[in-house]
Design an enzyme around this catalytic site. Structure first.
Site, PDB file in Angstrom:
ATOM      1  N   TYR A   1       0.849  -1.195   0.000  1.00 25.94           N
ATOM      2  CA  TYR A   1       0.000   0.000   0.000  1.00 25.94           C
ATOM      3  C   TYR A   1       0.885   1.245   0.000  1.00 25.94           C
ATOM      4  O   TYR A   1       1.518   1.573   0.990  1.00 25.94           O
ATOM      5  CB  TYR A   1      -0.935   0.028   1.213  1.00 25.94           C
ATOM      6  CG  TYR A   1      -1.958  -1.077   1.271  1.00 25.94           C
ATOM      7  CD1 TYR A   1      -2.257  -1.863   0.160  1.00 25.94           C
ATOM      8  CD2 TYR A   1      -2.651  -1.336   2.450  1.00 25.94           C
ATOM      9  CE1 TYR A   1      -3.197  -2.872   0.227  1.00 25.94           C
ATOM     10  CE2 TYR A   1      -3.594  -2.341   2.529  1.00 25.94           C
ATOM     11  CZ  TYR A   1      -3.863  -3.116   1.410  1.00 25.94           C
ATOM     12  OH  TYR A   1      -4.797  -4.118   1.499  1.00 25.94           O
TER      13      TYR A   1
ATOM     14  N   HIS B   1      -0.597 -11.934   1.087  1.00 23.73           N
ATOM     15  CA  HIS B   1      -1.537 -11.072   0.363  1.00 23.73           C
ATOM     16  C   HIS B   1      -2.199 -11.804  -0.807  1.00 23.73           C
ATOM     17  O   HIS B   1      -3.371 -11.610  -1.083  1.00 23.73           O
ATOM     18  CB  HIS B   1      -0.781  -9.829  -0.124  1.00 23.73           C
ATOM     19  CG  HIS B   1      -1.622  -8.602  -0.212  1.00 23.73           C
ATOM     20  ND1 HIS B   1      -1.116  -7.338  -0.114  1.00 23.73           N
ATOM     21  CD2 HIS B   1      -2.950  -8.426  -0.397  1.00 23.73           C
ATOM     22  CE1 HIS B   1      -2.093  -6.447  -0.232  1.00 23.73           C
ATOM     23  NE2 HIS B   1      -3.217  -7.096  -0.418  1.00 23.73           N
TER      24      HIS B   1
ATOM     25  N   GLY C   1     -18.260  -2.327  -0.410  1.00 29.49           N
ATOM     26  CA  GLY C   1     -18.274  -2.400  -1.873  1.00 29.49           C
ATOM     27  C   GLY C   1     -17.492  -1.244  -2.486  1.00 29.49           C
ATOM     28  O   GLY C   1     -17.916  -0.637  -3.469  1.00 29.49           O
ATOM     29  N   ARG C   2     -16.306  -0.960  -1.900  1.00 33.78           N
ATOM     30  CA  ARG C   2     -15.438   0.143  -2.351  1.00 33.78           C
ATOM     31  C   ARG C   2     -16.201   1.466  -2.390  1.00 33.78           C
ATOM     32  O   ARG C   2     -15.960   2.324  -3.236  1.00 33.78           O
ATOM     33  CB  ARG C   2     -14.798  -0.182  -3.708  1.00 33.78           C
ATOM     34  CG  ARG C   2     -14.027  -1.509  -3.681  1.00 33.78           C
ATOM     35  CD  ARG C   2     -13.256  -1.752  -4.966  1.00 33.78           C
ATOM     36  NE  ARG C   2     -12.645  -3.079  -5.001  1.00 33.78           N
ATOM     37  CZ  ARG C   2     -11.461  -3.377  -4.460  1.00 33.78           C
ATOM     38  NH1 ARG C   2     -10.764  -2.460  -3.839  1.00 33.78           N
ATOM     39  NH2 ARG C   2     -10.968  -4.600  -4.543  1.00 33.78           N
ATOM     40  N   GLY C   3     -17.144   1.608  -1.485  1.00 38.07           N
ATOM     41  CA  GLY C   3     -17.898   2.854  -1.345  1.00 38.07           C
ATOM     42  C   GLY C   3     -19.273   2.803  -1.989  1.00 38.07           C
ATOM     43  O   GLY C   3     -20.175   3.538  -1.600  1.00 38.07           O
TER      44      GLY C   3
ATOM     45  N   GLY D   1     -24.128   4.355  -1.061  1.00 36.19           N
ATOM     46  CA  GLY D   1     -25.055   5.209  -1.809  1.00 36.19           C
ATOM     47  C   GLY D   1     -24.462   6.545  -2.224  1.00 36.19           C
ATOM     48  O   GLY D   1     -25.179   7.416  -2.728  1.00 36.19           O
TER      49      GLY D   1
ATOM     50  N   PRO E   1     -15.773  -4.113   2.546  1.00 35.46           N
ATOM     51  CA  PRO E   1     -17.105  -4.436   3.086  1.00 35.46           C
ATOM     52  C   PRO E   1     -18.166  -3.421   2.671  1.00 35.46           C
ATOM     53  O   PRO E   1     -19.360  -3.717   2.762  1.00 35.46           O
ATOM     54  CB  PRO E   1     -16.888  -4.398   4.606  1.00 35.46           C
ATOM     55  CG  PRO E   1     -15.754  -3.443   4.806  1.00 35.46           C
ATOM     56  CD  PRO E   1     -14.852  -3.670   3.618  1.00 35.46           C
TER      57      PRO E   1
HETATM   58  N1  NAP Z   1      -6.463  -8.441   1.063  1.00 34.11           N
HETATM   59  C1  NAP Z   1      -6.721  -7.722  -0.002  1.00 34.11           C
HETATM   60  O1  NAP Z   1      -6.430  -8.110  -1.131  1.00 34.11           O
HETATM   61  C2  NAP Z   1      -7.422  -6.400   0.146  1.00 34.11           C
HETATM   62  C3  NAP Z   1      -7.993  -5.782  -0.975  1.00 34.11           C
HETATM   63  C4  NAP Z   1      -8.655  -4.566  -0.777  1.00 34.11           C
HETATM   64  C5  NAP Z   1      -8.736  -4.005   0.487  1.00 34.11           C
HETATM   65  N2  NAP Z   1      -8.159  -4.626   1.563  1.00 34.11           N
HETATM   66  C6  NAP Z   1      -8.251  -4.081   2.937  1.00 34.11           C
HETATM   67  O2  NAP Z   1      -9.609  -3.923   3.266  1.00 34.11           O
HETATM   68  C7  NAP Z   1      -9.857  -2.584   3.688  1.00 34.11           C
HETATM   69  C8  NAP Z   1     -11.266  -2.161   3.326  1.00 34.11           C
HETATM   70  O3  NAP Z   1     -11.516  -2.248   1.930  1.00 34.11           O
HETATM   71  P1  NAP Z   1     -11.482  -0.991   0.975  1.00 34.11           P
HETATM   72  O4  NAP Z   1     -10.943   0.188   1.729  1.00 34.11           O
HETATM   73  O5  NAP Z   1     -10.766  -1.418  -0.248  1.00 34.11           O
HETATM   74  O6  NAP Z   1     -13.008  -0.795   0.580  1.00 34.11           O
HETATM   75  P2  NAP Z   1     -14.318  -0.337   1.408  1.00 34.11           P
HETATM   76  O7  NAP Z   1     -14.038  -0.287   2.849  1.00 34.11           O
HETATM   77  O8  NAP Z   1     -15.443  -1.190   0.924  1.00 34.11           O
HETATM   78  O9  NAP Z   1     -14.588   1.112   0.808  1.00 34.11           O
HETATM   79  C9  NAP Z   1     -13.704   2.182   0.941  1.00 34.11           C
HETATM   80  C10 NAP Z   1     -14.365   3.381   0.259  1.00 34.11           C
HETATM   81  O10 NAP Z   1     -15.586   3.693   0.941  1.00 34.11           O
HETATM   82  C11 NAP Z   1     -15.567   5.043   1.383  1.00 34.11           C
HETATM   83  N3  NAP Z   1     -16.271   5.085   2.685  1.00 34.11           N
HETATM   84  C12 NAP Z   1     -15.861   4.543   3.869  1.00 34.11           C
HETATM   85  N4  NAP Z   1     -16.797   4.738   4.825  1.00 34.11           N
HETATM   86  C13 NAP Z   1     -17.812   5.424   4.231  1.00 34.11           C
HETATM   87  C14 NAP Z   1     -19.058   5.925   4.705  1.00 34.11           C
HETATM   88  N5  NAP Z   1     -19.455   5.721   5.964  1.00 34.11           N
HETATM   89  N6  NAP Z   1     -19.854   6.598   3.833  1.00 34.11           N
HETATM   90  C15 NAP Z   1     -19.466   6.803   2.532  1.00 34.11           C
HETATM   91  N7  NAP Z   1     -18.298   6.323   2.028  1.00 34.11           N
HETATM   92  C16 NAP Z   1     -17.471   5.646   2.869  1.00 34.11           C
HETATM   93  C17 NAP Z   1     -14.104   5.435   1.462  1.00 34.11           C
HETATM   94  O11 NAP Z   1     -13.997   6.824   1.290  1.00 34.11           O
HETATM   95  P3  NAP Z   1     -12.734   7.686   1.796  1.00 34.11           P
HETATM   96  O12 NAP Z   1     -11.514   6.996   1.265  1.00 34.11           O
HETATM   97  O13 NAP Z   1     -12.991   9.012   1.174  1.00 34.11           O
HETATM   98  O14 NAP Z   1     -12.777   7.739   3.270  1.00 34.11           O
HETATM   99  C18 NAP Z   1     -13.521   4.650   0.288  1.00 34.11           C
HETATM  100  O15 NAP Z   1     -13.767   5.347  -0.917  1.00 34.11           O
HETATM  101  C19 NAP Z   1      -8.763  -1.791   2.969  1.00 34.11           C
HETATM  102  O16 NAP Z   1      -8.567  -0.519   3.566  1.00 34.11           O
HETATM  103  C20 NAP Z   1      -7.587  -2.722   3.098  1.00 34.11           C
HETATM  104  O17 NAP Z   1      -7.004  -2.600   4.383  1.00 34.11           O
HETATM  105  C21 NAP Z   1      -7.513  -5.817   1.389  1.00 34.11           C
END
Ligand code: NAP
Length: 314
Positions: A56, A124, A206-208, A212, A204
């Site tokens: 990262y 990973h 869905g990448r935002g 909504g 969790p």
């Molecule tokens: N093992 C793997 O291959 C792998 C792959 C992907 C991710 N991960 C891990 O999993 C974690 C979580 O997944 P992710 O960050 O990819 O996706 P996510 O948690 O599904 O979504 C992140 C996105 O949602 C937004 N968000 C967060 N809370 C929100 C809320 N309450 N209301 C509106 N938008 C919101 C964030 O905005 P902002 O950024 O503007 O705050 C960002 O754009 C990562 O941080 C990483 O540590 C692991």
């Protein structure tokens, strides 16, 4: 916050995913000063599991997490990962599960995080060119050396889990799981329950999308969603009924769509710790509050019945 077992410790049911502070989401919005505040606020709110990876940034996310959590070392569980490396020629991340690489990567992560031991060290990706026994065996040696406490895997199937578990206990599995990506619920989450492992759903929210807040496909060039099939204008529009139903449930339970998406997940298994990612204090506070939201069976059923999404997850 409700506690969930993770190896020899317990962690709060909502953790914090840190990738978006240094990579992948809205790069122009990344700001270390603000992220340090978010990380420290998470500790105040009772978040104990923090998820990062050497790739990262690369590297700078571990440094940021280490800097923020240093003063709170005893209160937190730091999870990082190795086994994916950035290949500048291909312009993407590629697996490297060779034992020598994993040993060197671990030394680098210890240094950047500023810790004597990594609480949870995750592979990973399984490298198709290296038998999992070799990668996992090298990681088990890191436990024996005292560099690492527990080991986890990402994006794996049962057969791989069994092979790894035969060599050294699998403490966690991290794969994508959310209202619109449910694959691990069939076999992998039940496997974790049977083997006292913890499942960490990534993306969790869905990448935002499931919050909504995403209505069009205008992403910055380096935003991971720019090349993702679920984030074209057509897919964003086609999947709108999912968000509408999540929003409808949210208004009935006086919560936000993000909180409903997280509460649905936490209701799937007692061995599950969600790691929503954010770089904003407001989202962090909203997401942490989801740990106390219990959905009624009727609401769970309505969310269970959502149609599958349009678009592959990668
Ligand atoms: N093992 C793997 O291959 C792998 C792959 C992907 C991710 N991960 C891990 O999993 C974690 C979580 O997944 P992710 O960050 O990819 O996706 P996510 O948690 O599904 O979504 C992140 C996105 O949602 C937004 N968000 C967060 N809370 C929100 C809320 N309450 N209301 C509106 N938008 C919101 C964030 O905005 P902002 O950024 O503007 O705050 C960002 O754009 C990562 O941080 C990483 O540590 C692991």
């Amino acid at each position: 916050m409700r506690q969930v077992p993770l190896g020899a410790s317990e962690v709060g049911a909502i953790g914090l995913g840190c990738v978006g502070m240094s990579a992948e989401y809205d790069p122009s919005q990344q700001d270390d000063t603000r992220s340090l505040t978010v990380l420290r606020r998470a500790v105040e709110l009772g978040v104990t599991l923090f998820d990062t990876a050497d790739v990262y940034g690369p590297f700078v996310n571990e440094e940021l997490v280490g800097r923020a959590l240093g003063p709170h070392r005893a209160e937190v569980v730091i999870a990082t990962k190795a086994g994916l490396v950035h290949d500048p020629d291909q312009g993407r991340e590629v697996p490297n599960g060779r034992p020598d690489h994993l040993r060197a990567a671990c030394e680098g992560s210890l240094r950047r995080l500023g810790v004597e031991v990594i609480d949870l060290y995750q592979l990973h990706r399984v490298d198709p060119a290296v038998p999992v026994e070799e990668s996992w065996g090298a990681m088990a040696e890191l436990v024996a050396r005292g560099w690492v406490r527990h080991l986890g895997l990402c994006e794996v199937e049962i057969a791989t889990l069994e092979r790894a578990h035969a060599i050294h206990p699998v403490t966690s599995v991290q794969s994508e799981l959310s209202l619109w990506t449910r694959g691990p619920l069939d076999e992998v989450v039940p496997w974790c329950e049977r083997h006292h492992a913890t499942f960490l759903p990534y993306a969790p929210l869905g990448r935002g999308y499931l919050t909504g807040t995403i209505t069009h496909a205008r992403f910055e060039q380096r935003d991971i969603r720019a090349g993702n099939p679920r984030f074209t204008d057509a897919a964003i529009a086609a999947n709108r009924p999912l968000v509408d139903e999540i929003r409808a449930v949210a208004s009935e339970v006086d919560a936000t769509p993000a909180q409903v998406a997280l509460a649905w997940l936490l209701g799937r298994s007692p061995r599950l710790v969600a790691i929503p990612g954010t770089k904003r204090r407001r989202y962090l506070e909203e997401n942490v509050a989801a740990a106390d939201l219990r959905l009624a069976p009727e609401h769970q059923r309505r969310l269970d019945a959502l149609p599958p999404p349009v678009g592959e997850r990668y």
